[in-house]
Every structure is written in structure tokens, then in C-alpha cells.
Motif scaffolding. Structure first.
Motif, PDB file in Angstrom:
ATOM      1  N   UNK A 260       0.789  -1.223   0.000  1.00 48.26           N
ATOM      2  CA  UNK A 260       0.000   0.000   0.000  1.00 48.26           C
ATOM      3  C   UNK A 260       0.821   1.272   0.000  1.00 48.26           C
ATOM      4  N   UNK A 261       2.066   1.213  -0.477  1.00 52.21           N
ATOM      5  CA  UNK A 261       2.941   2.386  -0.491  1.00 52.21           C
ATOM      6  C   UNK A 261       3.176   2.865  -1.915  1.00 52.21           C
ATOM      7  N   UNK A 262       3.412   4.150  -2.062  1.00 54.15           N
ATOM      8  CA  UNK A 262       3.617   4.736  -3.374  1.00 54.15           C
ATOM      9  C   UNK A 262       5.083   4.790  -3.789  1.00 54.15           C
ATOM     10  N   UNK A 263       6.010   4.458  -2.892  1.00 49.23           N
ATOM     11  CA  UNK A 263       7.433   4.364  -3.227  1.00 49.23           C
ATOM     12  C   UNK A 263       7.935   5.633  -3.916  1.00 49.23           C
ATOM     13  N   UNK A 264       7.969   6.738  -3.162  1.00 47.82           N
ATOM     14  CA  UNK A 264       8.325   8.039  -3.727  1.00 47.82           C
ATOM     15  C   UNK A 264       9.696   8.030  -4.390  1.00 47.82           C
ATOM     16  N   UNK A 265      10.655   7.294  -3.813  1.00 49.43           N
ATOM     17  CA  UNK A 265      12.002   7.277  -4.387  1.00 49.43           C
ATOM     18  C   UNK A 265      11.997   6.754  -5.814  1.00 49.43           C
ATOM     19  N   UNK A 266      11.109   5.807  -6.111  1.00 49.80           N
ATOM     20  CA  UNK A 266      11.045   5.253  -7.451  1.00 49.80           C
ATOM     21  C   UNK A 266      10.395   6.221  -8.441  1.00 49.80           C
ATOM     22  N   UNK A 267       9.444   6.994  -7.962  1.00 50.89           N
ATOM     23  CA  UNK A 267       8.869   8.040  -8.811  1.00 50.89           C
ATOM     24  C   UNK A 267       9.921   9.087  -9.161  1.00 50.89           C
ATOM     25  N   UNK A 268      10.734   9.445  -8.184  1.00 47.95           N
ATOM     26  CA  UNK A 268      11.789  10.434  -8.426  1.00 47.95           C
ATOM     27  C   UNK A 268      12.800   9.900  -9.439  1.00 47.95           C
ATOM     28  N   UNK A 269      13.212   8.642  -9.239  1.00 53.02           N
ATOM     29  CA  UNK A 269      14.177   8.037 -10.168  1.00 53.02           C
ATOM     30  C   UNK A 269      13.607   7.979 -11.580  1.00 53.02           C
ATOM     31  N   UNK A 270      12.338   7.606 -11.703  1.00 53.06           N
ATOM     32  CA  UNK A 270      11.701   7.533 -13.020  1.00 53.06           C
ATOM     33  C   UNK A 270      11.643   8.915 -13.674  1.00 53.06           C
ATOM     34  N   UNK A 271      11.346   9.938 -12.882  1.00 54.13           N
ATOM     35  CA  UNK A 271      11.285  11.302 -13.428  1.00 54.13           C
ATOM     36  C   UNK A 271      12.655  11.751 -13.924  1.00 54.13           C
ATOM     37  N   UNK A 272      13.699  11.447 -13.158  1.00 54.04           N
ATOM     38  CA  UNK A 272      15.055  11.827 -13.566  1.00 54.04           C
ATOM     39  C   UNK A 272      15.438  11.105 -14.858  1.00 54.04           C
ATOM     40  N   UNK A 273      15.092   9.834 -14.959  1.00 54.60           N
ATOM     41  CA  UNK A 273      15.397   9.068 -16.177  1.00 54.60           C
ATOM     42  C   UNK A 273      14.687   9.659 -17.395  1.00 54.60           C
ATOM     43  N   UNK A 274      13.454  10.089 -17.224  1.00 52.83           N
ATOM     44  CA  UNK A 274      12.723  10.685 -18.345  1.00 52.83           C
ATOM     45  C   UNK A 274      13.339  12.012 -18.769  1.00 52.83           C
ATOM     46  N   UNK A 275      13.801  12.797 -17.798  1.00 56.69           N
ATOM     47  CA  UNK A 275      14.468  14.057 -18.129  1.00 56.69           C
ATOM     48  C   UNK A 275      15.763  13.789 -18.891  1.00 56.69           C
ATOM     49  N   UNK A 276      16.548  12.822 -18.411  1.00 56.50           N
ATOM     50  CA  UNK A 276      17.784  12.469 -19.103  1.00 56.50           C
ATOM     51  C   UNK A 276      17.520  12.012 -20.535  1.00 56.50           C
ATOM     52  N   UNK A 277      16.474  11.243 -20.713  1.00 58.60           N
ATOM     53  CA  UNK A 277      16.126  10.772 -22.056  1.00 58.60           C
ATOM     54  C   UNK A 277      15.737  11.934 -22.961  1.00 58.60           C
ATOM     55  N   UNK A 278      14.933  12.845 -22.443  1.00 56.45           N
ATOM     56  CA  UNK A 278      14.490  14.013 -23.214  1.00 56.45           C
ATOM     57  C   UNK A 278      15.687  14.858 -23.653  1.00 56.45           C
ATOM     58  N   UNK A 279      16.664  14.991 -22.770  1.00 59.02           N
ATOM     59  CA  UNK A 279      17.852  15.786 -23.090  1.00 59.02           C
ATOM     60  C   UNK A 279      18.751  15.053 -24.081  1.00 59.02           C
ATOM     61  N   UNK A 280      18.877  13.739 -23.914  1.00 53.38           N
ATOM     62  CA  UNK A 280      19.827  12.972 -24.723  1.00 53.38           C
ATOM     63  C   UNK A 280      19.333  12.687 -26.136  1.00 53.38           C
ATOM     64  N   UNK A 281      18.042  12.617 -26.346  1.00 53.20           N
ATOM     65  CA  UNK A 281      17.508  12.230 -27.658  1.00 53.20           C
ATOM     66  C   UNK A 281      18.049  13.095 -28.804  1.00 53.20           C
ATOM     67  N   UNK A 282      17.952  14.433 -28.725  1.00 52.41           N
ATOM     68  CA  UNK A 282      18.452  15.230 -29.860  1.00 52.41           C
ATOM     69  C   UNK A 282      19.970  15.256 -29.965  1.00 52.41           C
TER      70      UNK A 282
END
Length: 375
Positions: free
Chosen positions: A312-334
Motif C-alpha cells: 500500500x505504499x507509493x514508493x516516492x524514491x522510485x517516482x523520483x528516479x523515473x522522473x530523472x530518467x525521463x528528463x535524461x532521455x528528453x535531453x539525450x535524444x536530440x
């Protein structure tokens, strides 16, 4: 868990390798969709067999013979994977549906007169309903296959969520399926290790195939191994207090193991594909960037669902890690074609390693708090 279950898992080493090669050889959006659909079928065959073994005695000859037959059909599916959307569609579908029919029929006979037999009757009906779309996909022209098989997967995966209900015939609610949480946890841990082991096979094979170990290849291999180790660390850092207790209802176990672990295993397969791509290519491409980030991201989605289902936990650390990964991907793509092959991998590794260290630290601290105070 009996030796026959471990023996049954051996065929899935081959299946996971085949899935990885399918994506590597069809590295496009369509190829990704095809890989996900084929993986969904492979996973569902393994998953339903694992659940059936909750109630069967692996030491009985009949059960061992059942596992042997299911293993043979799973092997047929695995052989068909590379050409499932071409001329091997009937082999793939035929083996998948044969597994889906043999398993519940065996359970209905073994438990005739019991509630479990009625449950498997409803499961069989849903399997046959999904089978209509699997067969249509194999029979109709190849351009229609993906859409029809997506519908088949949706029907298969929706069945437990719908309580296997068919108007006028009955249902099989989750509370009527008594399950062994420890057995499911152990079986899913083992299949996750199989997915990680496949990365080792791909990585070693790529290095051997290259003919010589250059500096850049060695660096990619080290980063790949570190990525693999960190994924293992992220998973098994939760093998302590966080996986003991929690909600052990069948509905929670279904979500945590049938669905959440499907995503985590798929994430491990994508990590293996990304390692192979980096070892076999001299330049970073947008596709490689997407696969490299998709592996940890898909794993994290599954991990979040697992923790939410059981604890029943939302695991905030994993949400943060996922957000950072998406930002890195957005920056790296171009910038992909201008970056060294290892650059983006190191950035992703830094995120996942930080999460693993945080998870291990949190688990250890929680264990200390839960342990009796020593005097």
C-alpha cells in the motif's frame, strides 16, 4: 517448489533470448509492439503454470508429465518467436493455446468436485475467448496480426480482473483462489534471475563475436555488467523486511506477481537489449537511448505496482528516479549522435545505482528498527 519446476524454467532461458533478438532485429516502434505482444503471451504461459503449481504436488508422476508437456509446448512457442509475425504464426499460437487448454483441463480433472475445478472451468472459457483472436491473427493477412493479437492479450490479461465472469455461466472471484504467497514469491524471484542471466549470455556472446577485446568494448562491458548488477541490487534490496508480511490476499498477489513482475521481467529484458546494442554499435542512436532508459523505467513501473499491491505504499524514491530518467532521455535524444556510446549509459547507471543504495539503506534501517532492542 520441486525440481520439476526448475526444469520447466529452463525453456524460458531460451524464450527470453529469443525475445531479446526479436527486438534487436526489429528495432522500431512496430518491432517494439510485436515484442511486447509476444512477451505477454510467453509470460502468461509461465505465470498460469506457476499458479497451477500452487495446488499440485511436484513429486507426483502425473504432475511431472504435465510439466514436461507444458515445457515442450513452451519450447515450440520459443522456437517460433523470431518469425511469429511471419510464417511461424501458427506454431506460436498453436503451442500457446495448447498450453492454455491442457493446463485447466488437467486441473479440472485433478480437482473434480472441488471449487478449484469450477474456477479453472471459467479460466478455460476466457482462454478460448482470447483464442478466437489469436487464431484470427494467425489466419488473416500479416498486416492485421498485430491488432488482433493485441486484443487477444487484452482479453487474456483482463480475465482475472473481470473475476473470470461470463454472464449466465458464472465467475471465479479472487477470494476463491487460495494461494501460497511464499511459493509465488520464490518462483517470480527465480524467473527474474533468469532474465538477468540472459543479459550475461548476450554480453558474453557479443564480446566473443567481436573477435578482440578493445578498450571501448571493455568499457561498454563493464558499464553493462554494472547496470545488470544494479538492477539485481534494486530488486533484491527488497528481499528483506519489505517483502515480508503485507497483503497476502489473492487479489494482491495477482497484482504483485502476475502483473507487476511481468513489467519487471520485461524491464530486465530491455536492459539486456540495451547492453547488446551498446556492445555491437560504435555510435549512440535515438533508438539506443530509448531502449537504455526504457529498461529501468519499465522495471520501476512494475516495482511501484508491486509495492503498491502488497504494502500500500507509493514508493516516492522510485517516482523520483523515473522522473530523472525521463528528463535524461528528453535531453539525450536530440544529442544522441554526438554523444559517446557510454555517456548516456553512465548517466542512467548513476540514477539506478543511487536508487539501489537508497533502497538497501532504507531496508537495513527498517530491519534495525523492527528488531528487538538488545540489552
Amino acid at each position: 517448489m520441486g525440481p520439476v519446476e526448475l526444469f520447466f524454467d529452463l525453456v524460458y532461458v531460451f524464450a527470453i533470448i529469443q525475445l531479446s533478438h526479436l527486438l534487436i532485429e526489429h528495432l522500431s516502434w512496430e518491432g517494439a509492439a510485436q515484442t511486447v505482444v509476444v512477451f505477454a503471451a510467453v509470460w502468461w504461459g509461465w505465470n498460469y503454470t506457476t499458479w497451477a503449481m500452487n495446488w499440485l504436488d511436484p513429486g507426483r508422476t502425473q504432475v511431472q508429465l504435465l510439466c514436461g508437456v507444458l515445457m515442450l509446448t513452451a519450447l515450440g512457442m520459443s522456437i517460433a518467436i523470431p518469425r511469429a509475425f511471419e510464417d511461424a504464426a501458427w506454431l506460436f499460437v498453436g503451442c500457446y493455446l495448447l498450453m492454455g487448454v491442457i493446463r485447466p483441463v488437467f486441473m479440472m480433472i485433478a480437482y473434480r468436485g472441488h471449487r478449484l475445478a469450477a474456477n479453472y472451468r471459467m479460466l478455460l472459457l476466457w482462454t478460448l475467448l482470447a483464442g478466437v483472436f489469436w487464431v484470427l491473427g494467425a489466419a488473416l493477412p500479416a498486416e492485421s496480426r498485430l491488432a488482433l493479437w493485441v486484443v487477444a492479450v487484452v482479453v487474456d490479461y483482463a480475465a482475472p480482473l473481470a473475476q473470470y465472469r461470463i454472464p449466465g455461466l458464472g465467475s471465479a472471484p479472487m477470494e476463491h483462489w487460495d494461494t501460497d504467497a511464499d511459493h509465488l514469491a520464490e518462483r517470480n524471484r527465480l524467473v527474474f534471475i533468469i532474465a538477468l542471466g540472459e543479459s550475461i549470455l548476450l554480453m558474453g556472446g557479443s564480446i566473443v563475436a567481436s573477435g578482440q577485446l578493445t578498450g571501448s568494448l571493455a568499457l561498454s562491458a563493464v558499464i553493462g555488467f554494472a547496470s545488470l548488477f544494479v538492477l539485481w541490487w534494486n530488486y533484491f534490496a527488497l528481499a528483506g523486511p519489505e517483502t515480508r508480511g503485507g497483503d497476502s490476499s489473492t487479489a494482491a498477489l495477482r497484482s504483485a506477481y502476475a502483473y507487476a513482475h511481468a513489467l519487471m521481467v520485461l524491464g530486465a529484458i530491455l536492459v539486456a537489449v540495451s547492453i547488446e546494442l551498446r556492445l555491437s554499435h560504435d555510435h549512440l542512436t535515438p533508438a539506443t537511448v530509448l531502449v537504455t532508459s526504457a529498461g529501468p523505467l519499465v522495471y520501476l513501473v512494475g516495482n511501484i505496482l508491486f509495492l503498491r499491491s502488497r504494502f500500500g505504499r507509493l514508493a516516492r524514491s522510485r517516482f523520483i528516479a523515473a522522473a530523472v530518467l525521463m528528463v535524461l532521455t528528453f535531453v539525450a535524444m536530440p544529442l544522441a549522435r554526438h554523444l559517446p556510446v557510454s555517456a548516456f549509459s553512465v548517466a542512467v547507471l548513476a540514477v539506478t545505482a543511487t536508487l539501489a543504495a537508497h533502497t538497501a539503506y532504507t531496508a537495513r534501517r527498517q530491519a534495525q528498527e523492527d528488531s528487538p532492542q538488545q540489552t
